[in-house]
Design an enzyme around this catalytic site. Structure first.
Site, PDB file in Angstrom:
ATOM      1  N   GLY A   1     -23.265   9.518 -29.457  1.00 45.54           N
ATOM      2  CA  GLY A   1     -24.036  10.423 -30.301  1.00 45.54           C
ATOM      3  C   GLY A   1     -24.309  11.749 -29.611  1.00 45.54           C
ATOM      4  O   GLY A   1     -23.991  11.936 -28.442  1.00 45.54           O
TER       5      GLY A   1
ATOM      6  N   GLY B   1     -18.364  15.537 -32.794  1.00 42.77           N
ATOM      7  CA  GLY B   1     -19.530  15.614 -33.670  1.00 42.77           C
ATOM      8  C   GLY B   1     -19.862  14.266 -34.281  1.00 42.77           C
ATOM      9  O   GLY B   1     -19.065  13.326 -34.223  1.00 42.77           O
TER      10      GLY B   1
ATOM     11  N   THR C   1     -15.316  21.398 -27.385  1.00 41.92           N
ATOM     12  CA  THR C   1     -16.187  21.981 -26.354  1.00 41.92           C
ATOM     13  C   THR C   1     -15.655  21.784 -24.941  1.00 41.92           C
ATOM     14  O   THR C   1     -15.713  22.693 -24.120  1.00 41.92           O
ATOM     15  CB  THR C   1     -17.581  21.334 -26.457  1.00 41.92           C
ATOM     16  OG1 THR C   1     -17.406  19.924 -26.570  1.00 41.92           O
ATOM     17  CG2 THR C   1     -18.338  21.854 -27.654  1.00 41.92           C
ATOM     18  N   ASN C   2     -15.162  20.583 -24.665  1.00 42.30           N
ATOM     19  CA  ASN C   2     -14.634  20.288 -23.321  1.00 42.30           C
ATOM     20  C   ASN C   2     -13.219  19.757 -23.453  1.00 42.30           C
ATOM     21  O   ASN C   2     -12.939  18.616 -23.104  1.00 42.30           O
ATOM     22  CB  ASN C   2     -15.498  19.229 -22.637  1.00 42.30           C
ATOM     23  CG  ASN C   2     -16.932  19.681 -22.511  1.00 42.30           C
ATOM     24  OD1 ASN C   2     -17.220  20.586 -21.728  1.00 42.30           O
ATOM     25  ND2 ASN C   2     -17.819  19.105 -23.292  1.00 42.30           N
TER      26      ASN C   2
ATOM     27  N   CYS D   1     -22.713  18.105 -23.408  1.00 44.20           N
ATOM     28  CA  CYS D   1     -23.754  17.566 -24.287  1.00 44.20           C
ATOM     29  C   CYS D   1     -24.974  17.110 -23.494  1.00 44.20           C
ATOM     30  O   CYS D   1     -26.004  16.772 -24.059  1.00 44.20           O
ATOM     31  CB  CYS D   1     -23.211  16.428 -25.129  1.00 44.20           C
ATOM     32  SG  CYS D   1     -22.405  15.174 -24.129  1.00 44.20           S
TER      33      CYS D   1
ATOM     34  N   PRO E   1     -13.015  16.620 -28.012  1.00 44.26           N
ATOM     35  CA  PRO E   1     -13.861  17.650 -28.624  1.00 44.26           C
ATOM     36  C   PRO E   1     -13.389  19.065 -28.270  1.00 44.26           C
ATOM     37  O   PRO E   1     -12.685  19.267 -27.289  1.00 44.26           O
ATOM     38  CB  PRO E   1     -15.229  17.383 -27.996  1.00 44.26           C
ATOM     39  CG  PRO E   1     -14.908  16.839 -26.644  1.00 44.26           C
ATOM     40  CD  PRO E   1     -13.621  16.055 -26.794  1.00 44.26           C
TER      41      PRO E   1
ATOM     42  N   GLU F   1     -30.653  20.439 -30.506  1.00 49.06           N
ATOM     43  CA  GLU F   1     -29.536  20.597 -29.569  1.00 49.06           C
ATOM     44  C   GLU F   1     -28.915  21.986 -29.719  1.00 49.06           C
ATOM     45  O   GLU F   1     -28.697  22.461 -30.837  1.00 49.06           O
ATOM     46  CB  GLU F   1     -28.448  19.540 -29.833  1.00 49.06           C
ATOM     47  CG  GLU F   1     -27.329  19.599 -28.798  1.00 49.06           C
ATOM     48  CD  GLU F   1     -26.165  18.657 -29.071  1.00 49.06           C
ATOM     49  OE1 GLU F   1     -25.844  18.411 -30.238  1.00 49.06           O
ATOM     50  OE2 GLU F   1     -25.562  18.189 -28.090  1.00 49.06           O
TER      51      GLU F   1
END
Ligand SMILES: Cc1ncc(COP(=O)(O)O)c(C=O)c1O
Lengths: 424, 503
Positions: free
Chosen positions: B219, B201, B120-121, B252, B118, B340
């Site tokens: 998820g 995602g 994000t990380n 997440c 991802p 979220e």
């Protein structure tokens, strides 16, 4: 009924019958006698399918023509794309496809200056011989006994006289042959000082891939320099990464003056061959560029495909694959010798070029048949029937390599039986 | 001039297919390595990755514009040396002997793992998945999110080099340098891929599960956090602010919505304020709602941004704030702020008691976050139990920040960048992904009958079994009858030999 749209055959027997009547009676019967009733129908990846539907894994690859596999999807797409735009082209004129492929070949081949195209290997060998004669103004050519360079007007004279005498094409005064791996004999031949070139397969394929002794090729090259002859490397079977580098001669640290490539260059889908020449050997291209002409030589469709082949061969993943396949068979065959040492006596290997030695004068003929019965197609060396040519593809998957060896192992008892039945 | 005149094959896809086969070769060779070699490779790669933790933290923030460099460094460290400290002593290589059940288990690594990374990380996930794969003798192909492709490719190459130098087979770690959605869709359904691990995602996760290959997809999160009247408010405030501001909420597992007992709410807010939280006015809340949720969903430009930057974008000042707290009246999916939020904005609501807390938490998780994480700050076991029993979360972190608690770094859950969301969250994985998930076992199972005694498998090494007998015999005889006789004799001798060897 086999209906191919354009033509149809009632059965495989019908095909054999017509082959004998209209095509080549001896060749057709030869295989029937050998117990190999193969008519290659569909083909895909490293597999062939006989007309009767039987699947065979191809370890013959038609001498490396299918190095990247049969009908590689990327090559098919390349050719289809080219067909929407090009045709064979016109050999008289400069062309984008020929210029691009020439540039690509020269860029990856040290020491070469120009590329001359042909349609097949023999034609390219003829061009090589002509170029050497032009540069040296000498006529004689040296080759090795049991070497094989194709069946062109000049190339055929370099090979076994089985192929030249029948057509009165042998020329022993101008085409001298010496034993392989005998540097003394080589010097004897070259020292006359009237030799235009020495032509060498980097590893003689049809002879069963005997490995050149340490330093042999380098010594041959040094003798050529000493006596003013050119060194022609025939890379038709050893090129295309099959020895671990693009050209086999690179792995032996020699620099030829002229080299020939064919078979795999075509990707197996559009015939093309090339003779690469250094500055001196290629100087005729400055004097009279139309001195060699070939309508189909360097056809543009073939150029586009070959250009793709060269790109594919240079991918790091392709090179890694060649090494992985080579290592796999090195280990697997060593294990097979352990298990079947009574009939299987040795392995010659460089990269994915292998010769398997069996300790019966026609051992490879029987092993080839046993393997055929076990779903693997590998051909014996026609000039040394103890040796089975083992030519795995550059992009073989691990799963298929494993399958090949499981089939090989299972075929050995049958091979043993056939050899025993044949006696000596 | 610009138009391409010939139709050409998709060379990027063709090259990627070659990577898959290279990975297959690597997987086969890797499975032949012993534990000592595997340990050496894992340690070398973890060491090299750890040494570059800061370097890639900087690069990741620069390339993605998300998160906090210092926190990314911490994650990179935890996902390199940290993992070795956690799992280094475990043996994923040797057969496991269970004498009581008369069973021997042989490790079967997955083979080729295709890992989606991802944005994000990015680096922490590259480190994490790669080391998990190496510990279990799997080959891995990393497929980064296009927004983080350069840093991921570089990190993967660094790890690949370290692995190779330590004796790993060629191609054990590879990366897709130019990822695109159509390319990835084709690759994850390549039958030569053994396992897809999808972190990203919902679209990516769905694609992984429809690929036809075995997959672990997880998820999205949307974690509620409850503070009841037994909590240490000062510690709870500190932990929540730290967790919500950790890497600007990009994990997440970060807290989405804070639910506080009415009786402690004001004191909690005051304590959070002194920890650096900015408590928004109703006007500011409205501005944030507008900024963060567009008609397309969450405003991805705000992912992982600093609180002060988000406030400025929304049109108010919160200079120096670590997080923004947005009180809301309604904790239902139609209140966008309880969805979220991968940014340091925390929704806040007051609840009367545990029942109302559960109702709120369940409501907000109805549209997103099922199977994921929750947190509670409490000293009352019945509250903790009720919360865990009633919520669709598969992990409830207690008295710790949810970001690092649920992801296993501040709890004894497996430290993980891939958080299983279970059946309810659309995943086959219910735990935090650990190396145990990447190896299966073949089992040798003996007859139960007592009379059938279990063999002694100690020291019987599947990687080092006695070799087949060398049948170095003289060449084949001409006489077929004689040959038959010899074959018979040879068989008898071989049987004798193996009987002697087995005894
Ligand atoms: C080494 C070598 N040179 C040349 C040739 C001739 O190539 P072609 O059959 O394309 O004329 C062959 C064909 O088998 C070959 O093996």
């Amino acid at each position: 009924m086999f209906d191919y749209g354009h033509f149809r055959f009632e059965s495989k027997e019908d095909l054999f019958d017509k082959s004998i009547r209209f095509w080549n009676p001896d060749k057709t019967k030869f295989w029937q006698k050998a117990g190999i009733d193969l008519v290659i129908d569909r083909r895909e990846g490293y597999c062939l399918f006989d007309m009767d539907g039987r699947r065979l894994i191809d370890l013959h690859l038609n001498g490396g023509t299918y190095n990247l596999g049969h009908r590689h999807p990327e090559l098919i797409e390349t050719l289809k794309g080219a067909l929407d735009y090009f045709d064979m082209g016109n050999h008289w004129f400069p062309s984008v496809a020929r210029a691009a492929l020439s540039e690509a070949l020269i860029r990856v081949t040290p020491g070469m200056k120009y590329v001359v195209f042909g349609a097949g290997g023999a034609e390219a060998v003829d061009i090589a011989i002509k170029s050497a004669r032009y540069a040296t103004k000498r006529r004689k050519i040296v080759s090795i006994i049991k070497g094989y360079h194709g069946h062109g007007g000049l190339s055929v004279a370099t090979g076994d006289d089985r192929f030249s005498k029948i057509f009165l094409a042998d020329m022993p005064e101008t085409f001298i042959q010496v034993p392989f791996n005998d540097i003394g004999a080589m010097e004897q031949a070259l020292k006359s000082g009237d030799i235009a070139a020495l032509i060498m397969e980097t590893i003689p394929a049809t002879y069963g891939f005997p490995m050149p002794k340490d330093g042999y090729l380098q010594a041959c090259k040094a003798l050529c320099e000493k006596y003013g002859a050119m060194y022609i490397a025939d890379e038709v079977q050893t090129g295309m990464m099959r020895c671990g580098q693009l050209w086999g001669w690179q792995t032996y640290n020699i620099q030829p003056d002229i080299m020939v490539t064919a078979k795999g260059l075509s990707g197996g889908i559009y015939p093309i061959s090339a003779c690469l020449v250094n500055e001196r050997a290629g100087d005729w291209l400055n004097e009279d560029g139309a001195a060699h002409i070939s309508t189909a030589g360097g056809a543009e469709l073939g150029c586009v495909v070959a250009h793709k082949v060269i790109e594919m061969l240079h991918r790091p993943e392709t090179i890694a694959s060649v090494h992985a396949v080579a290592e796999f068979f090195r280990e697997a065959m060593a294990e097979m010798i352990q298990r079947h040492g009574d009939i299987f006596s040795g392995v010659r290997q460089r990269g994915v070029v292998l010769g398997l030695e069996f300790n019966h004068p026609e051992g490879a003929v029987y092993v080839s048949r046993a393997l055929y019965e076990h779903g693997v197609w590998a051909i014996f060396s026609s000039l040394d029937k103890r040796v089975l040519q083992w030519k795995p593809g550059a992009l073989l998957s691990h799963a298929m390599c494993q399958e090949i060896m499981d089939r090989f192992d299972a075929a050995m008892p049958r091979a043993r039986e056939l050899i025993a039945a044949a006696g000596k | 001039m610009d138009q391409v005149l010939l139709t050409v094959p998709d060379a990027v896809y063709e090259k990627a297919k070659l990577k898959v086969e290279r990975s297959r070769w690597a997987a086969v060779k890797f499975q032949k390595l012993d534990r000592a070699t595997v340990t050496r490779i894992v340690n070398a790669v973890a060491h090299a990755a750890h040494a570059k933790a800061q370097f890639y933290a900087d690069w990741a923030v620069r390339e993605t514009g998300m998160g906090v460099v210092d926190h990314k460094r911490q994650k990179n460290e935890a996902c390199s040396r940290g993992l070795v400290e956690m799992y280094g002593a475990e043996d994923f290589v040797a057969p496991r002997i269970d004498a009581a059940r008369k069973i021997v288990e042989l490790p079967r690594p997955a083979g080729v793992i295709f890992a989606l990374i991802p944005v994000t990380n990015p680096v922490a996930t590259v480190y994490f998945k790669t080391l998990m794969a190496l510990m279990t003798r799997n080959a891995i192909i990393l497929s980064p999110h296009p927004g983080a492709k350069a840093v991921c490719a570089d990190a993967a190459a660094m790890m690949a080099e370290a692995a190779k130098a330590a004796g790993a087979p060629d191609g054990v770690i590879q990366v897709i340098e130019e990822p695109t959605i159509p390319l990835i869709e084709k690759l994850i359904s390549d039958e030569r891929v053994d396992l897809v691990i999808a972190t990203g995602g919902p679209a990516v996760v769905k694609a992984a599960y429809t690929s036809g290959n075995p997959a672990f997809g997880v998820g999205p999160g949307n974690a509620p956090v409850l503070v009841d009247d037994t909590a240490d408010l000062r510690l709870a405030a500190k932990r929540i602010v730290a967790s919500k501001s950790f890497d600007n909420s990009i994990l997440c597992t970060n807290e989405s919505t804070l639910l506080a007992y009415q009786t402690v709410a004001d004191a909690l807010l005051a304590a959070m304020k002194s920890e650096g939280a900015h408590i928004c006015t109703p006007d500011e809340v409205a501005k944030l709602r507008k900024l963060l949720f567009t008609s397309q969903g969450f405003n991805t430009a705000m992912i992982g941004k600093d609180a002060a930057v988000i406030a400025r974008e929304a049109g108010f000042n919160a200079a120096g704030a670590k997080i923004l707290v947005t009180p809301v009246d309604l904790v239902q999916p139609e209140e966008k702020l309880v969805r979220e939020k991968l940014c340091p904005v925390l929704a806040f609501a007051r609840v009367a008691n545990i029942d109302q807390a559960i109702a709120c938490a369940r409501s907000m998780m109805r549209t997103a976050g099922r199977g994921h994480s929750a947190a509670i700050h409490s000293r009352k076991e019945t509250n903790i139990m009720a919360f865990a029993a009633a919520l669709p979360a598969l992990r409830v972190a207690v008295n710790t920040g949810c970001s690092l608690g649920s992801s296993g770094f501040e709890t004894h859950l497996g430290p993980s960048m891939t958080i299983g969301t279970g059946f309810s969250g659309g995943s086959s994985l219910s735990e935090n992904l650990t190396p145990h998930h990447l190896v299966q076992y073949a089992r040798i199972a003996y007859n139960k009958e007592a009379a059938e005694t279990f063999g002694d498998f100690n020291g019987v090494d599947p990687l080092n079994l006695p070799r087949a007998q060398n049948v170095a015999l003289t060449s084949v005889a001409h006489n077929a009858d004689l040959d038959e006789l010899r074959r018979e004799l040879r068989k008898i001798i071989l049987e004798e030999l193996s009987a002697v060897r087995a005894a």
